[in-house]
Design a protein around this motif. Structure first.
Motif, PDB file in Angstrom:
ATOM      1  N   SER A 126      17.151 -41.678 -17.777  1.00 45.33           N
ATOM      2  CA  SER A 126      16.910 -43.117 -17.917  1.00 45.33           C
ATOM      3  C   SER A 126      16.156 -43.636 -16.697  1.00 45.33           C
ATOM      4  CB  SER A 126      18.241 -43.853 -18.062  1.00 45.33           C
ATOM      5  OG  SER A 126      18.036 -45.254 -18.079  1.00 45.33           O
ATOM      6  N   HIS A 127      15.155 -44.487 -16.959  1.00 44.91           N
ATOM      7  CA  HIS A 127      14.387 -45.097 -15.871  1.00 44.91           C
ATOM      8  C   HIS A 127      13.915 -46.455 -16.363  1.00 44.91           C
ATOM      9  CE1 HIS A 127      11.997 -45.805 -12.434  1.00 44.91           C
ATOM     10  NE2 HIS A 127      10.834 -45.361 -12.900  1.00 44.91           N
ATOM     11  N   GLY A 128      14.511 -47.521 -15.823  1.00 44.54           N
ATOM     12  CA  GLY A 128      14.217 -48.859 -16.323  1.00 44.54           C
ATOM     13  C   GLY A 128      14.712 -48.975 -17.751  1.00 44.54           C
ATOM     14  N   GLU A 129      13.868 -49.466 -18.649  1.00 41.59           N
ATOM     15  CA  GLU A 129      14.240 -49.593 -20.054  1.00 41.59           C
ATOM     16  C   GLU A 129      13.757 -48.399 -20.874  1.00 41.59           C
ATOM     17  OE1 GLU A 129      12.768 -53.304 -21.441  1.00 41.59           O
ATOM     18  OE2 GLU A 129      14.048 -54.503 -20.131  1.00 41.59           O
ATOM     19  N   ASP A 130      13.269 -47.390 -20.207  1.00 37.85           N
ATOM     20  CA  ASP A 130      12.688 -46.239 -20.888  1.00 37.85           C
ATOM     21  C   ASP A 130      13.436 -44.978 -20.489  1.00 37.85           C
ATOM     22  OD1 ASP A 130      10.992 -44.841 -22.486  1.00 37.85           O
ATOM     23  OD2 ASP A 130       9.150 -45.468 -21.467  1.00 37.85           O
ATOM     24  N   ARG A 131      13.057 -43.881 -21.119  1.00 34.46           N
ATOM     25  CA  ARG A 131      13.591 -42.585 -20.737  1.00 34.46           C
ATOM     26  C   ARG A 131      12.422 -41.656 -20.462  1.00 34.46           C
ATOM     27  NH1 ARG A 131      18.999 -42.583 -21.343  1.00 34.46           N
ATOM     28  NH2 ARG A 131      19.105 -40.349 -20.836  1.00 34.46           N
ATOM     29  N   ILE A 132      12.560 -40.830 -19.426  1.00 31.37           N
ATOM     30  CA  ILE A 132      11.489 -39.933 -19.022  1.00 31.37           C
ATOM     31  C   ILE A 132      12.041 -38.517 -18.908  1.00 31.37           C
ATOM     32  CG2 ILE A 132      10.196 -41.743 -17.823  1.00 31.37           C
ATOM     33  CD1 ILE A 132      11.366 -40.763 -15.199  1.00 31.37           C
ATOM     34  N   CYS A 133      11.134 -37.553 -18.826  1.00 29.01           N
ATOM     35  CA  CYS A 133      11.576 -36.161 -18.738  1.00 29.01           C
ATOM     36  C   CYS A 133      12.075 -35.849 -17.326  1.00 29.01           C
ATOM     37  CB  CYS A 133      10.443 -35.214 -19.117  1.00 29.01           C
ATOM     38  SG  CYS A 133       9.079 -35.181 -17.922  1.00 29.01           S
ATOM     39  N   ARG A 134      12.738 -34.729 -17.185  1.00 28.08           N
ATOM     40  CA  ARG A 134      13.310 -34.349 -15.886  1.00 28.08           C
ATOM     41  C   ARG A 134      12.218 -34.088 -14.851  1.00 28.08           C
ATOM     42  NH1 ARG A 134      18.754 -30.769 -16.288  1.00 28.08           N
ATOM     43  NH2 ARG A 134      19.965 -32.237 -17.545  1.00 28.08           N
ATOM     44  N   ARG A 158      21.181 -32.289  -3.303  1.00 27.45           N
ATOM     45  CA  ARG A 158      22.297 -33.165  -3.670  1.00 27.45           C
ATOM     46  C   ARG A 158      21.830 -34.276  -4.605  1.00 27.45           C
ATOM     47  NH1 ARG A 158      27.415 -34.649  -4.799  1.00 27.45           N
ATOM     48  NH2 ARG A 158      27.824 -36.801  -4.209  1.00 27.45           N
ATOM     49  N   LEU A 159      20.705 -34.906  -4.268  1.00 34.18           N
ATOM     50  CA  LEU A 159      20.203 -36.006  -5.083  1.00 34.18           C
ATOM     51  C   LEU A 159      19.723 -35.514  -6.448  1.00 34.18           C
ATOM     52  CD1 LEU A 159      18.310 -38.046  -2.356  1.00 34.18           C
ATOM     53  CD2 LEU A 159      20.404 -38.706  -3.532  1.00 34.18           C
ATOM     54  N   GLU A 160      19.083 -34.352  -6.491  1.00 36.18           N
ATOM     55  CA  GLU A 160      18.636 -33.816  -7.775  1.00 36.18           C
ATOM     56  C   GLU A 160      19.824 -33.459  -8.661  1.00 36.18           C
ATOM     57  OE1 GLU A 160      15.839 -30.676  -7.676  1.00 36.18           O
ATOM     58  OE2 GLU A 160      14.330 -31.801  -6.516  1.00 36.18           O
ATOM     59  N   GLU A 161      20.850 -32.882  -8.064  1.00 35.13           N
ATOM     60  CA  GLU A 161      22.049 -32.559  -8.841  1.00 35.13           C
ATOM     61  C   GLU A 161      22.667 -33.827  -9.431  1.00 35.13           C
ATOM     62  OE1 GLU A 161      24.478 -30.516  -6.067  1.00 35.13           O
ATOM     63  OE2 GLU A 161      23.447 -28.587  -6.277  1.00 35.13           O
ATOM     64  N   LEU A 162      22.732 -34.882  -8.618  1.00 37.10           N
ATOM     65  CA  LEU A 162      23.261 -36.150  -9.113  1.00 37.10           C
ATOM     66  C   LEU A 162      22.370 -36.718 -10.212  1.00 37.10           C
ATOM     67  CD1 LEU A 162      24.405 -37.970  -5.843  1.00 37.10           C
ATOM     68  CD2 LEU A 162      25.869 -37.155  -7.689  1.00 37.10           C
ATOM     69  N   LEU A 163      21.047 -36.616 -10.026  1.00 38.25           N
ATOM     70  CA  LEU A 163      20.102 -37.142 -11.006  1.00 38.25           C
ATOM     71  C   LEU A 163      20.332 -36.502 -12.374  1.00 38.25           C
ATOM     72  CD1 LEU A 163      17.491 -38.738 -11.722  1.00 38.25           C
ATOM     73  CD2 LEU A 163      16.204 -36.727 -10.954  1.00 38.25           C
ATOM     74  N   PHE A 164      20.439 -35.185 -12.405  1.00 42.60           N
ATOM     75  CA  PHE A 164      20.604 -34.497 -13.679  1.00 42.60           C
ATOM     76  C   PHE A 164      22.026 -34.641 -14.223  1.00 42.60           C
ATOM     77  CE2 PHE A 164      17.130 -31.547 -11.915  1.00 42.60           C
ATOM     78  CZ  PHE A 164      16.146 -32.435 -12.340  1.00 42.60           C
ATOM     79  N   ASP A 168      20.316 -40.886 -14.737  1.00 45.44           N
ATOM     80  CA  ASP A 168      19.832 -42.262 -14.502  1.00 45.44           C
ATOM     81  C   ASP A 168      19.122 -42.291 -13.155  1.00 45.44           C
ATOM     82  OD1 ASP A 168      19.498 -45.006 -13.963  1.00 45.44           O
ATOM     83  OD2 ASP A 168      21.277 -45.532 -15.121  1.00 45.44           O
ATOM     84  N   LEU A 169      17.788 -42.342 -13.196  1.00 43.08           N
ATOM     85  CA  LEU A 169      17.009 -42.331 -11.963  1.00 43.08           C
ATOM     86  C   LEU A 169      17.249 -43.584 -11.133  1.00 43.08           C
ATOM     87  CD1 LEU A 169      14.838 -41.136 -10.108  1.00 43.08           C
ATOM     88  CD2 LEU A 169      13.111 -42.175 -11.588  1.00 43.08           C
ATOM     89  N   ASP A 170      17.390 -44.729 -11.770  1.00 39.10           N
ATOM     90  CA  ASP A 170      17.561 -45.975 -11.026  1.00 39.10           C
ATOM     91  C   ASP A 170      18.849 -45.973 -10.206  1.00 39.10           C
ATOM     92  OD1 ASP A 170      15.175 -47.101 -12.033  1.00 39.10           O
ATOM     93  OD2 ASP A 170      16.196 -47.553 -13.910  1.00 39.10           O
ATOM     94  N   ILE A 172      20.225 -43.372  -8.883  1.00 37.78           N
ATOM     95  CA  ILE A 172      19.992 -42.491  -7.737  1.00 37.78           C
ATOM     96  C   ILE A 172      19.131 -43.196  -6.695  1.00 37.78           C
ATOM     97  CG2 ILE A 172      19.094 -40.266  -6.996  1.00 37.78           C
ATOM     98  CD1 ILE A 172      21.575 -40.205  -8.863  1.00 37.78           C
ATOM     99  N   LEU A 173      18.094 -43.914  -7.150  1.00 39.78           N
ATOM    100  CA  LEU A 173      17.237 -44.628  -6.206  1.00 39.78           C
ATOM    101  C   LEU A 173      18.017 -45.720  -5.493  1.00 39.78           C
ATOM    102  CD1 LEU A 173      13.907 -44.910  -8.231  1.00 39.78           C
ATOM    103  CD2 LEU A 173      14.549 -43.223  -6.505  1.00 39.78           C
ATOM    104  N   ASP A 174      19.011 -46.304  -6.167  1.00 40.64           N
ATOM    105  CA  ASP A 174      19.855 -47.317  -5.518  1.00 40.64           C
ATOM    106  C   ASP A 174      20.629 -46.729  -4.346  1.00 40.64           C
ATOM    107  OD1 ASP A 174      19.040 -49.397  -7.101  1.00 40.64           O
ATOM    108  OD2 ASP A 174      20.728 -49.276  -8.501  1.00 40.64           O
ATOM    109  N   LEU A 175      20.971 -45.434  -4.442  1.00 34.51           N
ATOM    110  CA  LEU A 175      21.646 -44.786  -3.318  1.00 34.51           C
ATOM    111  C   LEU A 175      20.789 -44.837  -2.058  1.00 34.51           C
ATOM    112  CD1 LEU A 175      23.311 -41.539  -4.708  1.00 34.51           C
ATOM    113  CD2 LEU A 175      24.436 -43.615  -3.940  1.00 34.51           C
TER     114      LEU A 175
END
Length: 687
Positions: A126-134, A158-164, A168-170, A172-175
């Motif tokens: 998930s990224h914003g209102e859309d979904r994108i590939c890994r 660590r961040l990639e593991e959390l992302l997958f 939700d990319l947003d 993770i970026l909030d971190l």
């Protein structure tokens, strides 16, 4: 073109404005990209301009080539992101050639870049209102990390593991913006552990009746580590190294032995700690607990008056002191009286760089003092003159080895009274106080099942930053460090115990046991001064979170600045250090000696022991190059034979390293003022 078209597996179409992006692929590899314009005809939409994109140029082709590619494709896919009206026009165009297409959900970023990347709810991010590939999510994360400075592989992983994991990319970026989503910041949880130990009833203790009466009025039975110590010979005079987590009751082990022997007339108790603040607190605790049974005094330095204004009484039954306070007494020939028990609290500080060797030397010198006081004439330099020695620590990486070096029985008890959550989030130095503020408020607003507000210890790396952070916290907070006077420190301790403070902000140097019953520890910095924390120091500090009588669990937060350092000499960065601390093994506890440390301890042993200096050196845990050190002492004019010179006595009584002693001498000979001499020494230390 027709040869390529004959081998097309997938033809991907994606509407972009007035154009349709055309991407044929074979075996997952893109063959080329092209743009197609649809023109209106009486028969419906048909191919118009067809341009193959080559680098920055466009190669205009015959529109019939698009039809040929479409006819040769195994399957035709239209992106779901293509507007509905445009999708309909594409379908009508294909239908005119008896071709069909399926609409698929694809990665928006891939589609815009001319890549065919079908996704599902399970495989997308998930990224914003859309979904994108890994792949695109990882690339976007990398772009954001680039703006935050370099980051170690461990932090990226660590961040990639959390992302997958959360998809939700947003979030993770909030971190990276210091957001505190507990599900994402939580690294692990250290479970509460309890070992089965048969408790020793207090009324069965073989101690002085007054001590037993005092204990029976407060406890029915001893805590596990205390029971284990008693069963290992504590009350029979057995020297012990007691290793157990914070808040498991180690201090009472030393009190049981020392107060009992004092009341029986078997010598006074020396209870030694590394810091003045801890000595003051222990002194107050002892006076409150045992003041009607024994006389208690405080020795924290070379002065006869401590910072509470009371005089040091060398004849008192109990002396609470700092290592340096008691060592100064030995180095200057003070009479400490008959010593029955010595308790060395926080004995793991024997491994501290720069000062650990002094504790090693103090133990040897104090044992020698006790032996001389007892009139010992044999060569058994491990006896300690009949005094009982108790060493206490929460964090030792090599307990068996350390116990052997101290000639003590190991009493080890691995228990964690409450579980501890460990969290990590990213923030730069400017953002950290805001993040700490959120954590402090959230913790204080939470009340445990025992009825206590959550309170926080914020550890940072300088006194100045203690004040800066404390001022920026919304809830009541106070700085706490060795630069405050006695009254100020006591006020902070009292207000914290009364729950009038939501937080104290302190330097890492005060991690060694000042009794703040906090539920949460926040690391504003992972450095102590300009040196990174060791795993042992880190474990000691995080162990302050969570007390069984107050809290249901402890929480620890590491606020980590990507690529952050606190001094140009630091080779690692804060994010790298964070993951090493979280995953690291406890370091072995052993003193570290360089040439200057060997000279300093050898000189002190000459001053205290004279011709016995070599035996004192040999008894120390660290390996002291005695011959070399004595040679340097002679060269520097600190000794004459095995007698200290006046210069040697002055150097050792002020705990001076040789270089500092010579800088002071140079300043005196240059007729500099005391302030200029101090500046000379401090500037040399900073180089």
């Amino acid at each position: 073109m027709s040869e390529q078209a004959a081998r097309v597996e997938t033809l991907f179409l994606h509407g972009t404005g007035d154009d349709v992006l055309v991407v044929p692929s074979r075996e997952g590899d893109r063959l080329f990209r092209a743009k197609l314009e649809l023109k209106a005809t009486d028969a419906g939409p048909r191919p118009g301009r067809f341009r193959v994109l080559q680098d920055a140029q466009e190669d205009l082709r015959d529109p019939t080539e698009f039809v040929e590619i479409a006819r040769r494709a195994d399957r035709i896919r239209i992106s779901e992101q293509t507007p509905a009206a445009q999708r309909q026009r594409i379908r009508e165009c294909l239908s005119g050639y008896q071709l069909e297409a399926t609409t698929v959900r694809t990665c928006r970023l891939c589609a815009g870049a001319g890549r065919y990347s079908p996704i599902t709810e399970e495989t997308s991010i998930s990224h914003g209102e859309d979904r994108i590939c890994r792949r695109c999510a990882r690339e976007e994360l990398e772009r954001q990390l680039h703006h935050h400075g370099a980051m170690t592989g461990a932090a990226r992983q660590r961040l990639e593991e959390l992302l997958f994991e959360v998809g939700d990319l947003d979030r993770i970026l909030d971190l990276l913006k210091g957001q505190l989503d507990p599900d994402l910041t939580k690294v692990d949880e250290m479970d509460a552990t309890v070992q089965a130990v048969d408790p020793v009833p207090v009324d069965e203790l073989d101690v002085h009746p007054r001590l037993r009466s005092y204990l029976a009025g407060r406890y029915d039975e001893l805590l596990p580590v205390q029971s284990r110590s008693v069963n290992a010979g504590l009350l029979e005079g057995q020297d012990q190294l007691v290793v157990s987590a914070t808040a498991t009751g180690k201090t009472l082990v030393g009190e049981l032995a020392g107060i009992d022997r004092t009341l029986r007339g078997e010598g006074k108790l020396l209870f030694l700690v590394p810091l003045v603040a801890l000595a003051n607190q222990t002194y107050d605790d002892f006076r409150e607990a045992y003041g009607d049974m024994v006389d208690v005094t405080l020795r924290v330095g070379g002065s006869r008056v401590n910072d509470s204004g009371e005089r040091f009484d060398p004849s008192a039954d109990v002396v609470v002191g700092t290592y340096e306070g008691i060592d100064h007494a030995l180095r200057t020939g003070r009479d400490l009286g008959d010593v029955g028990t010595v308790v060395i609290d926080e004995v793991h500080t024997i491994a501290e760089e720069g000062r650990g060797h002094r504790l090693d030397g103090l133990v040897s010198r104090l044992k020698y003092y006790c032996e001389q006081r007892a009139g010992s004439t044999d060569d058994d330099t491990t006896s300690g003159g009949g005094a009982q020695w108790i060493y206490l620590s929460a964090t030792v990486g090599n307990p068996e080895q350390l116990a052997a070096g101290l000639d003590a029985t190991l009493v080890e008890f691995e228990e964690r009274p409450v579980p501890i959550e460990r969290h990590l989030t990213f923030a730069d130095g400017m953002e950290k106080p805001d993040v700490a503020n959120t954590l402090v408020k959230r913790e204080y607003d939470h009340e445990s099942s025992k009825g206590y507000h959550g309170q926080t210890i914020v550890f940072t790396n300088s006194r100045r930053r203690c004040h800066e952070i404390a001022r920026q916290l919304d809830y009541s907070a106070a700085p706490y460090h060795a630069g405050l006077d006695y009254g100020q420190r006591k006020s902070v301790e009292r207000r914290f115990l009364n729950q009038d403070l939501a937080a104290v902000v302190t330097t890492a140097a005060l991690a060694a046991g000042v009794d703040f019953p906090a539920s949460q520890v926040v690391f504003d910095s992972l450095a102590m001064g300009i040196e990174w924390l060791t795993v042992q120091e880190f474990e000691q500090m995080l162990g302050r979170a969570g007390r069984p009588d107050y809290h249901d669990r402890g929480r620890v937060y590491l606020l980590v600045e990507p690529d952050g350092v606190y001094h140009g000499s630091m080779e690692r960065t804060e994010d790298e250090v964070a993951f090493q601390l979280l995953k690291g093994e406890m370091e072995a506890v052993r003193p570290r000696y360089d040439g200057a440390a060997g000279v300093e301890e050898t000189l002190a042993n000459v001053v205290v022991g004279g011709t016995a200096a070599k035996r004192l050196n040999d008894r120390m845990i660290g390996e002291v190059p005695t011959t070399h050190a004595l040679g340097k002492c002679l060269e520097y004019g600190f000794v004459d034979g095995l007698e200290p010179t006046d210069l040697g006595r002055a150097v050792t009584s002020h705990f001076l390293a040789p270089d500092d002693a010579f800088r002071i001498l140079e300043g005196i000979r240059a007729d500099e003022t005391p302030y200029e001499i101090v500046a000379r020494v401090l500037l040399a230390e900073e180089r």
